[in-house]
Design an enzyme around this catalytic site. Structure first.
Site, PDB file in Angstrom:
ATOM      1  N   GLU A 100     -18.052   6.199  15.410  1.00 45.71           N
ATOM      2  CA  GLU A 100     -18.231   5.083  15.920  1.00 45.71           C
ATOM      3  C   GLU A 100     -18.361   5.106  17.496  1.00 45.71           C
ATOM      4  OE1 GLU A 100     -19.238   2.238  14.799  1.00 45.71           O
ATOM      5  OE2 GLU A 100     -18.643   2.085  12.709  1.00 45.71           O
TER       6      GLU A 100
HETATM    7  C1  LIG Z   1     -15.756  11.876   8.704  1.00 44.73           C
HETATM    8  C2  LIG Z   1     -16.976  11.012   9.401  1.00 44.73           C
HETATM    9  C3  LIG Z   1     -17.553   9.787   9.118  1.00 44.73           C
HETATM   10  C4  LIG Z   1     -18.747   9.355   9.605  1.00 44.73           C
HETATM   11  N1  LIG Z   1     -19.390   8.302   8.955  1.00 44.73           N
HETATM   12  C5  LIG Z   1     -20.609   7.983   9.522  1.00 44.73           C
HETATM   13  C6  LIG Z   1     -21.308   7.136   8.845  1.00 44.73           C
HETATM   14  O1  LIG Z   1     -20.672   6.116   7.960  1.00 44.73           O
HETATM   15  N2  LIG Z   1     -22.656   7.002   9.172  1.00 44.73           N
HETATM   16  C7  LIG Z   1     -23.081   7.486  10.250  1.00 44.73           C
HETATM   17  O2  LIG Z   1     -24.519   7.450  10.794  1.00 44.73           O
HETATM   18  N3  LIG Z   1     -22.431   8.564  10.894  1.00 44.73           N
HETATM   19  C8  LIG Z   1     -21.189   8.911  10.565  1.00 44.73           C
HETATM   20  N4  LIG Z   1     -20.565   9.730  11.304  1.00 44.73           N
HETATM   21  C9  LIG Z   1     -21.147  10.572  12.135  1.00 44.73           C
HETATM   22  C10 LIG Z   1     -20.463  10.198  13.580  1.00 44.73           C
HETATM   23  O3  LIG Z   1     -20.721   8.825  14.029  1.00 44.73           O
HETATM   24  C11 LIG Z   1     -20.985  10.977  14.449  1.00 44.73           C
HETATM   25  O4  LIG Z   1     -20.633  12.368  14.222  1.00 44.73           O
HETATM   26  C12 LIG Z   1     -20.659  10.794  16.337  1.00 44.73           C
HETATM   27  O5  LIG Z   1     -21.291   9.722  16.292  1.00 44.73           O
HETATM   28  C13 LIG Z   1     -20.887  11.864  17.044  1.00 44.73           C
HETATM   29  O6  LIG Z   1     -21.947  12.467  16.941  1.00 44.73           O
HETATM   30  P1  LIG Z   1     -22.270  14.028  16.650  1.00 44.73           P
HETATM   31  O7  LIG Z   1     -21.331  14.187  15.531  1.00 44.73           O
HETATM   32  O8  LIG Z   1     -23.680  14.236  16.612  1.00 44.73           O
HETATM   33  O9  LIG Z   1     -22.020  14.514  18.285  1.00 44.73           O
HETATM   34  P2  LIG Z   1     -22.765  14.631  19.324  1.00 44.73           P
HETATM   35  O10 LIG Z   1     -23.609  13.539  19.526  1.00 44.73           O
HETATM   36  O11 LIG Z   1     -23.447  15.876  19.419  1.00 44.73           O
HETATM   37  O12 LIG Z   1     -21.741  14.801  20.610  1.00 44.73           O
HETATM   38  C14 LIG Z   1     -21.041  16.282  20.990  1.00 44.73           C
HETATM   39  C15 LIG Z   1     -20.070  16.151  21.965  1.00 44.73           C
HETATM   40  O13 LIG Z   1     -21.044  15.748  23.118  1.00 44.73           O
HETATM   41  C16 LIG Z   1     -20.603  14.565  23.940  1.00 44.73           C
HETATM   42  N5  LIG Z   1     -21.863  13.954  24.464  1.00 44.73           N
HETATM   43  C17 LIG Z   1     -22.914  13.703  23.605  1.00 44.73           C
HETATM   44  N6  LIG Z   1     -23.887  13.124  24.386  1.00 44.73           N
HETATM   45  C18 LIG Z   1     -23.170  12.698  25.780  1.00 44.73           C
HETATM   46  C19 LIG Z   1     -23.673  12.285  27.087  1.00 44.73           C
HETATM   47  N7  LIG Z   1     -24.681  11.702  27.068  1.00 44.73           N
HETATM   48  N8  LIG Z   1     -22.482  12.234  27.753  1.00 44.73           N
HETATM   49  C20 LIG Z   1     -21.483  12.905  27.912  1.00 44.73           C
HETATM   50  N9  LIG Z   1     -21.225  13.285  26.551  1.00 44.73           N
HETATM   51  C21 LIG Z   1     -21.677  13.552  25.694  1.00 44.73           C
HETATM   52  C22 LIG Z   1     -19.985  13.570  22.703  1.00 44.73           C
HETATM   53  O14 LIG Z   1     -18.931  12.847  23.521  1.00 44.73           O
HETATM   54  C23 LIG Z   1     -19.129  14.778  21.859  1.00 44.73           C
HETATM   55  O15 LIG Z   1     -18.062  15.072  22.621  1.00 44.73           O
HETATM   56  C24 LIG Z   1     -19.401  10.272  10.454  1.00 44.73           C
HETATM   57  C25 LIG Z   1     -18.693  11.578  11.229  1.00 44.73           C
HETATM   58  C26 LIG Z   1     -17.627  11.861  10.391  1.00 44.73           C
HETATM   59  C27 LIG Z   1     -16.989  13.322  10.977  1.00 44.73           C
END
Ligand SMILES: Cc1cc2nc3c(=O)[nH]c(=O)nc-3n(C[C@H](O)[C@H](O)[C@H](O)COP(=O)(O)OP(=O)(O)OC[C@H]3O[C@@H](n4cnc5c(N)ncnc54)[C@H](O)[C@@H]3O)c2cc1C
Length: 606
Positions: A444
């Protein structure tokens, strides 16, 4: 495993003695149905369900986890029966329109319910929790036919829903979504692509699962302006509402994860799966982010839940286990050693958990009232009202989500610490709380993204600081009448008054600096978020302290212990936790060069 006990005394204190929920409900359209008796019955019924049905499944659910075979997911033993009981109890539709079979009670009651359910068993709560996002989207953007088809079984809980946003290459930056949606020519679309990390993507609790999916039309513009939103049911639905053919969306795998192991997190493959567009073409992201504030408050509840549960686990242990003598001398004279709770360092840990849980609860219950007004705006068709409250809530949301989940995680770790080495051993359930809590700062919107939202979007771009200034004005108005009070409340009021002025000043400082150096926003946002969280929690602790103090001043034996403990917890917060804001203040004002100056090549392992 901690024996979860719903903290009903504290809940009632907030509802009745701090926030006047009775008056609040009377002012809502249809709110008279949420009479004090009805609210009490809901609290009691929910507490019983959570304590007796959900809590006992928490530890075994974690040990067993979910399993997958040929795309079919099995949830841990007992989950199916518990979910059936949840549905039979009418819990899912508590706050949804009567038109679709719900009870149409205020949204805030749903958050109170979520707190108890989530504390008892967060993994279980994910299943109905994700459905809420799905229902809100269909309700707000669906056509009449879509609403009539999907809302009733979602509201009853017979079907569940998901939110399918994340793909392997993107979670935060949804502009990179690749899943394709090809128009078939008959008004339907065929979706192809892979979504990962999809909570409740597949399971055995409900007969149908309605996926809300972000995908791109063939001619869509690149980036966030080219994303549309689709309903993709697991089973297609016939005109009469019965289940039709199995759609070509399947769980490819379960994610192997650190915590919330009884919640099925799935890789979902869409292979020409039939979908129906919801909302306007290319405006899917906007639609997806409607009600996002309420979803994020739902995740803030997870921080509260884990702070509360870890406290409930640590407290009895600290009272029972003995170790050495307290440094100030013998306390439990009848024993050769004193209980852990006599040691100041252990008390510090317990009080941190208690102060965070009760402070977070107050913050969330306040925001829940704003959510009620926002929903009322939708129900009344009053766009201006909806937008006003959505905006106000929009300011609280990143603070609640980011700050409370970070502190919830800290409290979950503290819970293990109170148990010493035993905290690391599975059978006590304390390490499970820490593992379960870890996800709350990631999904989220990560804490970093919440912090950017608060400082970059809400404070600098959208309001030029006005959202902070209006909140700090509320802080000043609350503190002012108590500035000359003697005793702890006066001290707290003066601290709040000072912090309100400081927060305004800091906001102006950051705005000025960001005008000259854009990296300031990203480099300072985390400290700005945490600073804001500590100060905001201070405001809500003062609110509680004022209420408790008034009750104590009136005399009488009723709940004397409760009010005294409340005041003492407030004192602990102001003396031991609020000063952490000073470190964040200092760091956020530091230059960006120490963060940005190193060449990327110099970040190396050797
Ligand atoms: C158990 C679990 C349940 C989940 N449930 C759902 C679900 O039901 N539906 C769904 O769609 N998703 C779901 N997710 C996905 C989750 O919402 C994402 O993992 C999360 O939004 C982060 O995205 P990412 O993993 O791609 O990380 P990334 O976007 O790759 O981010 C990696 C790091 O970089 C930082 N970062 C990224 N962009 C920036 C920026 N512009 N400026 C500064 N820092 C930045 C982030 O804060 C983070 O620390 C789930 C994930 C898990 C692990």
């Amino acid at each position: 495993m901690p024996q979860y006990k719903a903290p009903l005394r504290d809940v009632r204190f907030l509802l009745n003695e701090v926030f006047d929920y009775e008056g609040h409900y009377k002012g809502l359209p249809g709110g008279d149905e949420a009479s004090p008796d009805m609210v009490d019955a809901i609290l009691e019924g929910c507490a019983t369900f959570c304590e007796e049905v959900l809590a006992p499944l928490n530890l075994p659910g974690d040990l067993e986890g979910c399993t997958i075979q040929d795309g079919e997911v099995t949830t841990p033993k007992g989950f199916k029966e518990a979910y059936a009981e949840y549905v039979a109890g009418g819990w899912q539709g508590l706050s949804h329109p009567k038109e679709y079979g719900g009870q149409e009670l205020p949204m805030s009651l749903n958050l109170l319910k979520a707190e108890m359910m989530g504390t008892a068993n967060w993994s279980f709560t994910m299943y109905p929790g994700l459905s809420l996002g799905c229902m809100n989207t269909v309700f707000q953007f669906g056509s009449t036919e879509q609403k009539n088809t999907y809302m009733p079984p979602l509201v009853s809980g017979e079907w569940t829903g998901t939110m399918c946003l994340t793909e392997p290459q993107c979670g935060t930056d949804l502009g990179q979504v690749k899943t394709k949606a090809e128009p078939v020519g008959d008004g339907t679309y065929k979706l192809t692509g892979t979504k990962i990390f999809i909570s409740s993507g597949e399971h055995d609790l409900a007969e149908n699962i309605i996926h809300i999916v972000l995908a791109r039309l063939p001619d869509a513009p690149k980036g966030t302006r080219g994303i549309s939103l689709f309903i993709v049911p697991k089973f297609l639905v016939n005109k009469d509402g019965s289940l039709g053919a199995r759609n070509t969306v399947r769980a490819g795998a379960l994610e192997h994860k650190m915590g919330i192991r009884a919640s099925a997190t799935c890789v979902m493959n869409f292979d020409d799966a039939i979908g129906y567009m919801i909302a306007e073409p290319n405006k899917g992201l906007e639609a997806m982010f409607t009600f996002m504030n309420t979803a994020r408050i739902g995740t803030a509840v997870q921080g509260l839940a884990h702070a509360e549960l870890s406290y409930q686990g640590a407290l009895p242990y600290a009272k029972e286990r003995r170790s050495m003598r307290a440094v100030s001398g013998k306390k439990d004279a009848e024993h050769p050693n004193d209980a852990l709770i006599w040691h100041a360092d252990v008390r510090r840990m317990l009080l941190t958990q208690k102060a965070v849980a009760e402070g977070a609860r107050a913050m969330i219950y306040h925001a829940a009232k704003l959510a009620d007004h926002m929903v009322a705006g939708v129900a009344e068709g009053n766009k201006a009202k909806y937008e006003e409250y959505d905006d106000r809530l929009g300011f609280y949301t990143p603070i609640l989500k980011g700050f409370i989940t970070e502190l919830g995680l800290e409290c979950a770790n503290i819970g293990m610490q109170v148990f010493g080495g035993h905290g690391y051993i599975k059978e006590h359930g304390m390490e499970q709380i820490a593992r379960d809590a870890r996800i709350s700062t990631l999904y989220e919107g990560t804490t970093g993204i919440q912090a950017l939202d608060l400082l970059g979007r809400k404070t600098l771009l959208q309001s030029r600081g006005k959202c902070i200034f209006s909140f700090t004005n509320e802080m000043i108005a609350q503190a002012k009448p108590h500035l000359l009070d003697g005793g702890p409340v006066g001290k707290m009021a003066r601290a709040c008054f000072k912090r309100a002025l400081q927060w305004k000043w800091l906001t102006l400082q950051i705005m000025l600096r960001a005008n000259k150096d854009r990296d300031v926003v990203s480099a300072a946002c985390n400290d700005f978020l945490m600073y804001s969280g500590y100060v905001m929690m201070g405001h809500f602790w003062l609110k509680q302290a004022i209420a408790a103090n008034e009750k104590l001043a009136k005399g009488g034996k009723d709940s004397k212990e409760f009010y005294t403990a409340k005041l003492q917890t407030a004192e602990f917060y102001f003396e031991r936790l609020l000063p952490r804001a000073d470190g964040h203040k200092k760091t956020m004002l530091s230059s960006t060069s120490s963060v940005m100056q190193m060449n990327n090549e110099h970040f190396s392992f050797n």
